[in-house]
Design a protein around this motif. Structure first.
Motif, PDB file in Angstrom:
ATOM      1  N   SER A 183       1.911  43.131 -22.066  1.00  0.00           N
ATOM      2  CA  SER A 183       3.105  43.676 -22.160  1.00  0.00           C
ATOM      3  C   SER A 183       4.046  43.326 -23.440  1.00  0.00           C
ATOM      4  O   SER A 183       3.747  42.329 -24.101  1.00  0.00           O
ATOM      5  CB  SER A 183       3.923  42.673 -21.346  1.00  0.00           C
ATOM      6  N   ALA A 184       4.573  44.405 -24.052  1.00  0.00           N
ATOM      7  CA  ALA A 184       5.228  44.414 -25.500  1.00  0.00           C
ATOM      8  C   ALA A 184       4.428  44.176 -26.554  1.00  0.00           C
ATOM      9  O   ALA A 184       4.632  43.514 -27.543  1.00  0.00           O
ATOM     10  CB  ALA A 184       6.387  43.331 -25.337  1.00  0.00           C
ATOM     11  N   PHE A 232       8.568  52.964 -18.463  1.00  0.00           N
ATOM     12  CA  PHE A 232       9.544  51.951 -18.298  1.00  0.00           C
ATOM     13  C   PHE A 232       9.282  51.080 -19.752  1.00  0.00           C
ATOM     14  O   PHE A 232       8.528  49.954 -19.706  1.00  0.00           O
ATOM     15  CB  PHE A 232       9.198  50.931 -17.220  1.00  0.00           C
ATOM     16  N   LYS A 271       1.335  49.469 -25.831  1.00  0.00           N
ATOM     17  CA  LYS A 271       0.990  50.504 -25.388  1.00  0.00           C
ATOM     18  C   LYS A 271       1.796  51.768 -25.519  1.00  0.00           C
ATOM     19  O   LYS A 271       1.401  52.922 -25.763  1.00  0.00           O
ATOM     20  CB  LYS A 271       0.708  50.012 -24.010  1.00  0.00           C
ATOM     21  N   ARG A 294       9.711  39.841 -15.853  1.00  0.00           N
ATOM     22  CA  ARG A 294       8.711  39.116 -14.853  1.00  0.00           C
ATOM     23  C   ARG A 294       8.663  37.969 -14.937  1.00  0.00           C
ATOM     24  O   ARG A 294       8.908  37.143 -15.643  1.00  0.00           O
ATOM     25  CB  ARG A 294       7.553  39.897 -15.152  1.00  0.00           C
ATOM     26  N   VAL A 341       9.776  49.393 -23.553  1.00  0.00           N
ATOM     27  CA  VAL A 341      10.579  48.230 -24.432  1.00  0.00           C
ATOM     28  C   VAL A 341      11.473  48.689 -25.422  1.00  0.00           C
ATOM     29  O   VAL A 341      10.975  49.663 -25.923  1.00  0.00           O
ATOM     30  CB  VAL A 341       9.375  47.174 -24.917  1.00  0.00           C
ATOM     31  N   ALA A 365       8.480  39.721 -22.383  1.00  0.00           N
ATOM     32  CA  ALA A 365       8.263  40.635 -21.169  1.00  0.00           C
ATOM     33  C   ALA A 365       8.135  39.949 -20.166  1.00  0.00           C
ATOM     34  O   ALA A 365       8.311  40.250 -18.713  1.00  0.00           O
ATOM     35  CB  ALA A 365       7.046  41.689 -21.289  1.00  0.00           C
ATOM     36  N   HIS A 397      -4.295  47.830 -16.882  1.00  0.00           N
ATOM     37  CA  HIS A 397      -2.961  47.813 -17.744  1.00  0.00           C
ATOM     38  C   HIS A 397      -3.211  48.684 -19.108  1.00  0.00           C
ATOM     39  O   HIS A 397      -3.347  47.861 -20.087  1.00  0.00           O
ATOM     40  CB  HIS A 397      -2.521  46.233 -17.948  1.00  0.00           C
ATOM     41  N   LYS A 412       4.623  49.732  -9.343  1.00  0.00           N
ATOM     42  CA  LYS A 412       4.100  49.496 -10.706  1.00  0.00           C
ATOM     43  C   LYS A 412       3.202  48.441 -10.744  1.00  0.00           C
ATOM     44  O   LYS A 412       1.999  48.587 -10.551  1.00  0.00           O
ATOM     45  CB  LYS A 412       5.304  49.291 -11.881  1.00  0.00           C
ATOM     46  N   LYS A 413       3.633  47.223 -11.461  1.00  0.00           N
ATOM     47  CA  LYS A 413       2.670  46.095 -11.457  1.00  0.00           C
ATOM     48  C   LYS A 413       2.371  45.574 -10.283  1.00  0.00           C
ATOM     49  O   LYS A 413       0.999  45.148 -10.142  1.00  0.00           O
ATOM     50  CB  LYS A 413       3.201  45.068 -12.384  1.00  0.00           C
ATOM     51  N   TYR A 426      14.928  42.854 -11.395  1.00  0.00           N
ATOM     52  CA  TYR A 426      14.241  43.441 -12.470  1.00  0.00           C
ATOM     53  C   TYR A 426      12.952  44.047 -12.256  1.00  0.00           C
ATOM     54  O   TYR A 426      12.216  43.913 -11.441  1.00  0.00           O
ATOM     55  CB  TYR A 426      13.734  42.000 -13.710  1.00  0.00           C
ATOM     56  N   ASP A 431       1.227  52.537 -19.657  1.00  0.00           N
ATOM     57  CA  ASP A 431       1.103  51.602 -19.101  1.00  0.00           C
ATOM     58  C   ASP A 431      -0.023  51.130 -18.332  1.00  0.00           C
ATOM     59  O   ASP A 431      -0.442  49.997 -18.069  1.00  0.00           O
ATOM     60  CB  ASP A 431       2.474  51.189 -18.283  1.00  0.00           C
ATOM     61  N   ARG A 455      15.062  47.668 -21.670  1.00  0.00           N
ATOM     62  CA  ARG A 455      14.396  48.682 -21.432  1.00  0.00           C
ATOM     63  C   ARG A 455      15.011  49.830 -21.076  1.00  0.00           C
ATOM     64  O   ARG A 455      16.202  50.121 -20.962  1.00  0.00           O
ATOM     65  CB  ARG A 455      13.513  48.272 -19.889  1.00  0.00           C
ATOM     66  N   GLY A 464       9.829  44.906 -13.250  1.00  0.00           N
ATOM     67  CA  GLY A 464       8.563  44.503 -13.154  1.00  0.00           C
ATOM     68  C   GLY A 464       8.328  43.576 -11.848  1.00  0.00           C
ATOM     69  O   GLY A 464       7.321  43.340 -11.068  1.00  0.00           O
TER      70      GLY A 464
HETATM   71  P1  PGA Z   1       4.961  46.187 -19.976  1.00  0.00           P
HETATM   72  O1  PGA Z   1       5.592  45.365 -18.894  1.00  0.00           O
HETATM   73  O2  PGA Z   1       5.717  45.535 -21.102  1.00  0.00           O
HETATM   74  O3  PGA Z   1       3.774  46.133 -20.133  1.00  0.00           O
HETATM   75  O4  PGA Z   1       5.788  47.920 -20.237  1.00  0.00           O
HETATM   76  C1  PGA Z   1       6.408  46.100 -17.981  1.00  0.00           C
HETATM   77  C2  PGA Z   1       7.155  44.704 -17.331  1.00  0.00           C
HETATM   78  O5  PGA Z   1       7.288  43.583 -17.668  1.00  0.00           O
HETATM   79  O6  PGA Z   1       7.312  45.059 -15.964  1.00  0.00           O
END
Ligand code: PGA
Ligand code: GDP
Ligand code: MN
Length: 598
Positions: free
Chosen positions: A261-262, A308, A265, A71, A310, A440, A239, A218-219, A210, A286, A378, A212
């Motif tokens: 992220s990472a 999705f 979770k 991201r 890591v 991430a 989140h 998603k995000k 990518y 997530d 991922r 994210g």
């Molecule tokens: P995540 O993030 O590490 O919280 O799963 C996903 C992302 O970076 O899009």
């Protein structure tokens, strides 16, 4: 062009406008069928964008451009009319200016490519108000990934009828092809924009493929636009993972966890308890949408349909259920290594192969200087394949939440687990959450920063208003006793020699057990300046090979470390000026008094 398979006039008009602007060779309305998945993946293989992973059924590997791996928070914008509404933690640009800039970029940007129309729904299609979106994208990788990550296709379009509300999501990799120009395996553009228009509920993304940045349900939708919707409508877009924990007596508890992220979770969501008789089932890994139920409790549902996750660190020892999920195939891998046997491999997955092809497509051996897989590589895999998925994952109401965990990656200061005194104290814990940065997001790794509620890059409005909204949710509860209890966890505290003090992964079930026993009023705790912490005896460490000194160090509330934390929180709160809810300053003042610092 064939007739659009819908009578939704606004949608058809918007697709027409975007096609006019971006000038794709053709438009494909995605139906979500198996045949379409096969078409997309075989085309991507033919173009060299995907490599088959023959050792796993129906699975593929994508190698991205080395500059398009995570991201891009620097290039992520909240384009509210008033800059105050984006707040000090987001990048802001005036909506008109952003529209003009990006319209310029989108002009002709899909030339030589196919524009996919992906109708999708975040959360159950049977929800009272299904949360529709439509993504227009010139990336077949994105269209294929949306097959996994969302409920999408013909059924969604059908349910949208002629006039359902939807969030328009526009995505272009920004790499038009002139006649005769050969494509690259991973088209993208150096110029990137991930823009959100919270007032009109729109998402415009440009230049990155990518996940994210490009899987806009998603995000972008479920968190940034979702949080703005939640503010206006009285719910929370978070989140968070969602899990169910069942005690040996058969008592059922639901827990959500917000970690950056990472920071664990996916691992916690699928955890295999190491303590006998306890069971964990997954509901989401997530994102959670939290709404009040008719019973006055807070219910959480997972708007996604895939994981999705890591890749590095994922292994049969650390996260066996993730391994079993991807073993079933139908999985898109990104930026991992491919072994000579045609299987995927990454750092942390058992013994390294003697030879493999790394994420950049080069020869790799254990002697190579660089890791075989990108640290943010991922796997993208369907939730339904998770062997410990709870049936309620598709229930539009979700599940009633008993406890919320906040957590981050901190080498010092933050003990293994702390329980908040009450809701507002819990909001304070979330608002001051801190974590070391990870791969991430593009940027330096390992730098401690405040990441409130693990939402720093995802709050679609002013973070101070967001804290206020959390406090209001507690007030809106018919009875605060119905609200979840809040806990703060840290699996990542280190000893002086740099090793993790707590074994983590499946052993985190011991912390979950303490949480549950606190809910039941059974487990002991000591009241410390920062909240309730376990006594060493109250945490079940039966059968755990753990140094007593390490356990003590993991649980320690160190006065000096906390005194050093105070000015950091002060500086963080000061960023919000008058907008910060006064109760949070009061919480900090009370903490200072308890710590006896000024
Ligand atoms: P995540 O993030 O590490 O919280 O799963 C996903 C992302 O970076 O899009
Ligand atoms: P997510 O992005 O928040 O879902 O994080 P993941 O669950 O994918 O984990 C990110 C990284 O942290 C992976 O490399 C995991 O192996 C690692 N990790 C997850 N849980 C733990 C834990 O309890 N202890 C330690 N030491 N590492 C963990
Ligand atoms: Mn994850």
């Amino acid at each position: 062009m064939t007739d659009p398979p819908t009578r939704h006039a606004r949608l058809v008009a918007w697709v027409g406008e975007v096609a006019e602007l971006t000038d794709p060779d053709q438009i494909v309305w995605c139906d979500g069928t198996r045949a379409e998945w096969e078409r997309l993946t075989s085309e991507l293989v033919a173009f060299g964008s995907l490599v088959p992973v023959p050792a796993k059924p129906d699975s593929f590997l994508a190698r991205t451009d080395p500059d398009d791996v995570a991201r891009v928070e620097e290039r992520t914008f909240i384009c509210s009319a008033d800059p105050e509404d984006a707040g000090p933690t987001n990048n802001w640009t005036a909506p008109d200016y952003m529209r003009e800039t990006m319209t310029g970029l989108y002009r002709g940007s899909m030339r030589g490519r196919t524009m996919y129309v992906v109708p999708f729904c975040m959360g159950s299609l049977d929800a009272e108000q299904p949360m529709f979106g439509v993504e227009l994208t010139d990336s077949a990788y994105v269209a294929a990934s949306m097959h996994i990550m969302t409920r999408m296709g013909a059924e969604v379009l059908e349910r949208m009828g002629e006039d359902a509300e939807f969030v328009p999501c526009l995505h272009s990799v920004g790499a038009p092809l002139e006649a005769g120009q050969t494509d690259v395996p991973w088209p993208c553009n150096e110029t990137k924009y991930i823009s959100h228009f919270p007032e009109s509920r729109e998402i415009w993304s440009y230049g990155s493929g990518y996940g994210g940045n490009s899987l806009l349900g998603k995000k972008c939708y479920a968190l940034r636009i979702g949080s703005a919707m939640g503010r206006d409508e009285g719910w929370l877009a978070e989140h968070m993972l969602i899990l169910r924990m069942t005690s040996p007596e058969g008592k059922v508890y639901h827990v959500t966890g917000a970690f950056p992220s990472a920071c664990g979770k996916t691992n916690l969501a699928m955890l295999e308890p190491t303590i006998p008789g306890w069971k964990v089932e997954t509901l989401g890994d997530d994102i959670a949408w939290l709404r009040f139920g008719e019973d006055g409790r807070l219910w959480a549902s997972n708007p996604e349909f895939g994981f999705f996750g890591v890749a590095p660190g994922t292994d049969y020892k650390t996260n066996p259920n993730a391994m079993r999920t991807i073993e079933k195939g139908h999985t898109l891998f990104t930026n991992v290594a491919l072994t000579d046997e045609g299987d995927v491999w990454w750092e942390g997955m058992g013994e390294p192969p003697a030879h493999a092809t790394d994420w950049k497509g080069r020869d790799w051996t254990p002697q190579s200087e660089e890791p075989s897989s990108h640290p943010n590589s991922r796997f993208c895999t369907p939730v339904k394949q998770c062997p410990v998925l709870a049936d309620e994952y598709d229930d539009p109401r979700g599940v009633p939440i008993d406890a919320i965990l906040f957590g981050g990656r901190r080498a010092t200061t933050i003990p293994l687990v702390t329980q908040a005194r009450d809701w507002v104290h819990g909001v304070y814990m979330g608002a001051t959450l801190s974590s070391e940065t990870t791969a991430a997001a593009v940027g330096r790794v390992g730098v401690v920063r405040r990441d409130p509620m693990a939402m720093l890059p995802f709050i679609g409005y002013n973070a101070a208003d967001y804290f206020g909204h959390w406090i209001e949710m507690g007030k809106a509860a018919t009875d605060e006793a119905l609200m979840p209890q809040v806990f703060y966890v840290n699996w990542f505290r280190r000893g002086e020699d740099g090793r993790f003090l707590w074994p983590g992964f499946g052993e985190n079930s011991r912390v979950l057990k303490w949480v549950v026993e606190r809910l039941e009023g059974r487990a002991e705790a000591v009241e410390t300046p920062i909240g309730y912490c376990p006594t060493p005896e109250s945490l079940d460490v039966d059968g755990l090979d753990l140094d007593e000194a390490d356990l003590k160090a993991a649980l320690l509330v160190d006065h000096e470390e906390w005194a050093a934390e105070v000015p950091l929180v002060e500086a963080w709160f000061a960023r919000f000026g008058d907008k910060l809810p006064a109760t949070l300053w009061s919480e900090l003042d009370a903490l200072k008094q308890r710590l006896d610092v000024r």
